[in-house]
Design a protein around this motif. Structure first.
Motif, PDB file in Angstrom:
ATOM      1  N   LEU A 210      39.328  37.687  42.957  1.00 53.21           N
ATOM      2  CA  LEU A 210      39.863  38.354  43.684  1.00 53.21           C
ATOM      3  C   LEU A 210      40.103  39.700  44.774  1.00 53.21           C
ATOM      4  CD1 LEU A 210      41.190  39.501  39.692  1.00 53.21           C
ATOM      5  CD2 LEU A 210      42.383  37.633  40.728  1.00 53.21           C
ATOM      6  N   GLN A 211      38.714  39.479  45.101  1.00 51.93           N
ATOM      7  CA  GLN A 211      38.705  40.774  46.038  1.00 51.93           C
ATOM      8  C   GLN A 211      38.356  39.985  47.482  1.00 51.93           C
ATOM      9  OE1 GLN A 211      36.942  41.563  43.020  1.00 51.93           O
ATOM     10  NE2 GLN A 211      38.499  43.119  42.486  1.00 51.93           N
ATOM     11  N   LYS A 212      37.332  38.832  46.920  1.00 54.91           N
ATOM     12  CA  LYS A 212      36.527  37.976  48.338  1.00 54.91           C
ATOM     13  C   LYS A 212      37.381  36.631  48.373  1.00 54.91           C
ATOM     14  CE  LYS A 212      31.514  38.160  46.224  1.00 54.91           C
ATOM     15  NZ  LYS A 212      30.728  37.579  45.629  1.00 54.91           N
ATOM     16  N   GLU A 213      38.547  36.841  48.054  1.00 52.42           N
ATOM     17  CA  GLU A 213      39.300  35.807  48.046  1.00 52.42           C
ATOM     18  C   GLU A 213      40.987  35.603  47.484  1.00 52.42           C
ATOM     19  OE1 GLU A 213      37.824  31.286  49.007  1.00 52.42           O
ATOM     20  OE2 GLU A 213      35.796  32.231  48.789  1.00 52.42           O
ATOM     21  N   ALA A 214      41.711  36.821  47.517  1.00 57.19           N
ATOM     22  CA  ALA A 214      42.542  36.953  47.308  1.00 57.19           C
ATOM     23  C   ALA A 214      43.866  35.884  47.323  1.00 57.19           C
ATOM     24  CB  ALA A 214      43.617  37.903  47.852  1.00 57.19           C
ATOM     25  N   ALA A 215      44.084  35.480  48.343  1.00 56.94           N
ATOM     26  CA  ALA A 215      45.148  34.407  48.996  1.00 56.94           C
ATOM     27  C   ALA A 215      43.893  33.058  48.032  1.00 56.94           C
ATOM     28  CB  ALA A 215      45.010  33.837  50.064  1.00 56.94           C
ATOM     29  N   THR A 216      42.751  32.322  47.985  1.00 56.49           N
ATOM     30  CA  THR A 216      42.720  31.812  47.126  1.00 56.49           C
ATOM     31  C   THR A 216      43.101  31.817  45.660  1.00 56.49           C
ATOM     32  OG1 THR A 216      41.151  30.803  48.905  1.00 56.49           O
ATOM     33  CG2 THR A 216      41.034  29.766  46.143  1.00 56.49           C
ATOM     34  N   ALA A 217      43.015  33.121  45.066  1.00 57.21           N
ATOM     35  CA  ALA A 217      43.741  33.527  43.931  1.00 57.21           C
ATOM     36  C   ALA A 217      45.316  32.636  43.705  1.00 57.21           C
ATOM     37  CB  ALA A 217      42.540  34.910  43.293  1.00 57.21           C
ATOM     38  N   GLU A 218      45.788  33.457  44.204  1.00 58.75           N
ATOM     39  CA  GLU A 218      47.319  33.069  44.215  1.00 58.75           C
ATOM     40  C   GLU A 218      47.244  32.239  44.296  1.00 58.75           C
ATOM     41  OE1 GLU A 218      51.057  35.174  46.267  1.00 58.75           O
ATOM     42  OE2 GLU A 218      49.858  35.253  47.242  1.00 58.75           O
ATOM     43  N   TRP A 219      46.791  31.084  45.106  1.00 55.39           N
ATOM     44  CA  TRP A 219      47.547  30.056  44.947  1.00 55.39           C
ATOM     45  C   TRP A 219      46.802  28.759  43.960  1.00 55.39           C
ATOM     46  CZ3 TRP A 219      43.214  25.933  45.497  1.00 55.39           C
ATOM     47  CH2 TRP A 219      44.177  24.255  45.700  1.00 55.39           C
ATOM     48  N   LEU A 220      45.265  29.427  43.249  1.00 59.66           N
ATOM     49  CA  LEU A 220      44.816  28.839  42.249  1.00 59.66           C
ATOM     50  C   LEU A 220      45.692  28.760  41.127  1.00 59.66           C
ATOM     51  CD1 LEU A 220      42.852  27.067  41.407  1.00 59.66           C
ATOM     52  CD2 LEU A 220      41.060  28.710  41.094  1.00 59.66           C
ATOM     53  N   PHE A 221      46.013  30.198  41.117  1.00 58.53           N
ATOM     54  CA  PHE A 221      46.909  30.907  39.840  1.00 58.53           C
ATOM     55  C   PHE A 221      47.868  30.059  40.324  1.00 58.53           C
ATOM     56  CE2 PHE A 221      44.941  35.550  39.526  1.00 58.53           C
ATOM     57  CZ  PHE A 221      43.716  34.677  39.506  1.00 58.53           C
ATOM     58  N   ASP A 222      48.983  30.252  41.092  1.00 61.62           N
ATOM     59  CA  ASP A 222      50.108  29.187  40.899  1.00 61.62           C
ATOM     60  C   ASP A 222      50.114  27.387  39.822  1.00 61.62           C
ATOM     61  OD1 ASP A 222      52.776  28.568  41.738  1.00 61.62           O
ATOM     62  OD2 ASP A 222      51.335  27.536  43.739  1.00 61.62           O
ATOM     63  N   LEU A 223      49.381  27.128  41.013  1.00 63.35           N
ATOM     64  CA  LEU A 223      48.475  25.797  41.035  1.00 63.35           C
ATOM     65  C   LEU A 223      48.530  25.959  39.097  1.00 63.35           C
ATOM     66  CD1 LEU A 223      47.377  23.828  43.963  1.00 63.35           C
ATOM     67  CD2 LEU A 223      49.502  24.121  42.991  1.00 63.35           C
ATOM     68  N   LEU A 224      47.523  26.332  38.164  1.00 61.59           N
ATOM     69  CA  LEU A 224      47.255  26.072  36.898  1.00 61.59           C
ATOM     70  C   LEU A 224      48.628  26.372  36.495  1.00 61.59           C
ATOM     71  CD1 LEU A 224      43.620  28.255  36.992  1.00 61.59           C
ATOM     72  CD2 LEU A 224      44.518  26.271  36.628  1.00 61.59           C
ATOM     73  N   GLY A 225      49.669  27.164  36.865  1.00 57.70           N
ATOM     74  CA  GLY A 225      50.554  27.407  36.123  1.00 57.70           C
ATOM     75  C   GLY A 225      51.625  25.887  35.686  1.00 57.70           C
ATOM     76  N   LYS A 226      51.507  25.600  37.002  1.00 59.20           N
ATOM     77  CA  LYS A 226      52.136  24.441  37.793  1.00 59.20           C
ATOM     78  C   LYS A 226      51.637  23.071  36.704  1.00 59.20           C
ATOM     79  CE  LYS A 226      54.330  25.622  41.841  1.00 59.20           C
ATOM     80  NZ  LYS A 226      54.993  25.384  43.377  1.00 59.20           N
ATOM     81  N   LEU A 227      49.864  23.548  36.383  1.00 59.13           N
ATOM     82  CA  LEU A 227      49.770  22.107  35.553  1.00 59.13           C
ATOM     83  C   LEU A 227      50.518  21.864  34.181  1.00 59.13           C
ATOM     84  CD1 LEU A 227      45.757  22.176  36.724  1.00 59.13           C
ATOM     85  CD2 LEU A 227      47.155  20.006  36.511  1.00 59.13           C
ATOM     86  N   GLY A 228      50.381  23.456  33.937  1.00 57.36           N
ATOM     87  CA  GLY A 228      51.074  23.434  32.311  1.00 57.36           C
ATOM     88  C   GLY A 228      52.606  23.418  32.400  1.00 57.36           C
ATOM     89  N   ARG A 229      53.606  22.942  33.215  1.00 59.36           N
ATOM     90  CA  ARG A 229      54.814  22.760  33.014  1.00 59.36           C
ATOM     91  C   ARG A 229      55.063  21.926  33.276  1.00 59.36           C
ATOM     92  NH1 ARG A 229      54.991  27.833  35.943  1.00 59.36           N
ATOM     93  NH2 ARG A 229      55.383  26.906  37.953  1.00 59.36           N
ATOM     94  N   GLU A 230      54.401  20.560  33.859  1.00 61.58           N
ATOM     95  CA  GLU A 230      55.142  19.384  34.481  1.00 61.58           C
ATOM     96  C   GLU A 230      54.937  18.515  33.343  1.00 61.58           C
ATOM     97  OE1 GLU A 230      53.398  18.141  38.166  1.00 61.58           O
ATOM     98  OE2 GLU A 230      53.933  19.640  39.601  1.00 61.58           O
ATOM     99  N   ASP A 231      56.065  17.691  33.227  1.00 59.55           N
ATOM    100  CA  ASP A 231      56.405  16.449  32.034  1.00 59.55           C
ATOM    101  C   ASP A 231      54.756  15.669  31.928  1.00 59.55           C
ATOM    102  OD1 ASP A 231      58.594  17.947  31.650  1.00 59.55           O
ATOM    103  OD2 ASP A 231      59.862  16.237  32.632  1.00 59.55           O
ATOM    104  N   ASP A 232      54.241  14.995  33.322  1.00 58.45           N
ATOM    105  CA  ASP A 232      53.214  13.932  33.038  1.00 58.45           C
ATOM    106  C   ASP A 232      52.194  15.400  32.912  1.00 58.45           C
ATOM    107  OD1 ASP A 232      53.219  14.970  35.696  1.00 58.45           O
ATOM    108  OD2 ASP A 232      53.029  12.970  36.475  1.00 58.45           O
ATOM    109  N   ALA A 233      52.097  16.111  32.989  1.00 54.22           N
ATOM    110  CA  ALA A 233      51.285  16.636  33.277  1.00 54.22           C
ATOM    111  C   ALA A 233      50.423  17.274  31.912  1.00 54.22           C
ATOM    112  CB  ALA A 233      50.415  18.235  34.542  1.00 54.22           C
TER     113      ALA A 233
END
Length: 339
Positions: A210-233
């Protein structure tokens, strides 16, 4: 000359002791809570999780040892036993061997005492017996075998729950894309062969991202959420955000090695040593010296919260099976504590 126990063998004896202390005589607390407004929720045991996460830090276990991610596997299987699934249903088990199918466990119980002891000793000594026991859950997906970290399965039902875990404590920008790409492929492979199984993904992440690579954290959180919303994931995904001191950091020994070659069905490879023998007092002393780890629950997005994830996994397993199966899990869910 005795050989030095592996890091994993040392870790298992501490993991097992932590779990045994959290559930004396294998009696687990009920994780289900009903609030004053009538909402039912799953309340994870974060204290036990924090202790388990301290083990690889205490042992200075690098990622390639497999121990850092194993702490998550041990906790998830413990939480599923809290939910009412029994010792032999959930893998890894809290004793060696980590995978002992229920039919074999039932056979052991039915054997005469002398024979039972001889067979149990053989299982304990060998750990992985082809076609019977194992140290890891290897499941056939649509196109290839996949090592799955936390499993509920039986020959009657087939796989009922499949959870994969990953952990990252450093080099976030370098490693995160690989972990996410692997997860997408694994989800589709397993989901297409086992559509009724509760399929989940848990990602352990050190909070300094969250301090070292905030942009990577935001991207990662977004993709983790999408992994749990898609019909074939995945049916649900989870984030465990860990905070610990720099002095306790896990040494960088390279990325956790991907499983590129799995044995053919029926040909097991035992990659686990039995827990290293140790007196309870010595292990308790190790536990008392574990580095402090804090779970930053409030900074985890709601859709990735461990409580939501565990509730979704348990509910899906119960929803996909008849009411005369998993009776203890159903009873616990229907009799929550009031708070």
């Amino acid at each position: 000359m005795a050989t030095e126990p592996s890091t994993k063998a040392k870790a298992w004896v501490i993991f097992d002791r932590i779990v045994a202390r959290a559930a004396p005589d294998n009696v687990h607390s009920n994780p289900w809570i009903r609030s004053a407004d009538g909402q039912l929720r799953f309340e994870p045991d974060f204290d036990t999780l924090a202790r388990l996460l301290g083990v690889p830090l205490h042992l200075k276990a690098g990622t390639q040892s497999g121990v850092p991610a194993l702490a998550l596997d041990v906790w998830l299987s413990y939480e599923l036993r809290r939910a009412g699934f029994n010792l032999d249903q959930v893998w890894p088990r809290p004793v060696h061997p980590r995978i002992l199918p229920a039919p074999i466990a039932n056979l052991l119980k039915a054997l005469p005492a002398g024979t039972r002891k001889a067979v149990a000793d053989r299982i304990e000594r060998d750990g992985a017996i082809t076609g019977a026991t194992s140290s890891s859950g290897i499941i056939l997906g649509k196109n290839y075998l996949k090592q799955v970290d936390v499993v509920i399965s039986d020959w009657v039902t087939g796989p009922e729950l499949l959870i994969s875990t990953k952990r990252m404590d450093s080099s976030y920008g370098k490693n995160a894309p690989n972990r996410i790409e692997e997860s997408y492929g694994d989800a589709k492979n397993l989901r297409l062969r086992h559509p009724l199984a509760a399929l989940g993904f848990v990602f352990g992440l050190r909070s300094d991202i969250l301090q070292k690579e905030a942009a990577t954290a935001e991207w990662l959180f977004d993709l983790l959420g999408k992994l749990g919303r898609e019909d074939d994931a995945y049916h649900a995904t989870c984030l465990v955000l860990m905070e610990y001191g720099n002095d306790e950091a896990i040494p960088e020994t390279g990325e956790e090695p991907p499983v590129t070659a799995l044995p053919e069905p029926g040909r097991e490879v035992d990659d686990e040593n039995a827990p290293a023998p140790a007196l309870d007092a010595i292990v308790d002393q190790d536990i008392a010296q574990l580095p402090k780890v804090k779970i930053l629950s409030e900074q985890i997005p709601e859709e990735l919260a461990p409580a939501r994830f565990l509730a979704a996994m348990v509910t899906r397993v119960l929803g996909a099976t008849p009411v005369n199966m998993h009776k203890e899990a159903r009873a616990r869910r229907s009799s929550p504590a009031l708070r």
